[in-house]
Write an enzyme that holds these catalytic residues in place. Structure first.
Site: not given
Length: 101
Positions: A30, A33
């Site tokens: 991600c 993230c």
């Protein structure tokens, strides 16, 4: 204090530790993230008043489902073992700190 890694084996113990817990639901793949991770790590090093943890949704999908994590990164603050605040997406450091108050 550093960021603790949470998994299905230690989740309940950490959630019910008696401290306020900031839990970062993330995945290695991600991009957002990865952008949020340095902020979470910085917050972890600033105070012993709360515990900062990360949980990989790919390794613990049942916990992500339990808390209805549909998008990542999702940050959930637990107080007294209960989810007290939540945010989705990349957030500023100040926004995250305000969640911990």
């Amino acid at each position: 204090m550093s960021v603790s890694i949470v998994n299905k084996n230690n989740f309940e113990q950490i959630r019910n530790s008696g401290k306020t817990v900031l839990l970062d639901f993330y995945a290695d793949w991600c991009g957002p993230c990865k952008m949020l991770s340095p902020v979470v790590e910085e917050i972890a090093g600033e105070s012993d008043a709360y515990r900062v943890c990360k949980i990989n949704v790919d390794d613990a999908p049942e916990i992500a489902a339990r808390y209805r994590v549909m998008s990542i990164p999702t940050l959930i603050v637990f107080q007294g073992g209960e989810a007290a605040a939540r945010t989705v997406g990349v957030q500023s450091k100040q926004t995250i700190l305000n969640m911990l108050k």
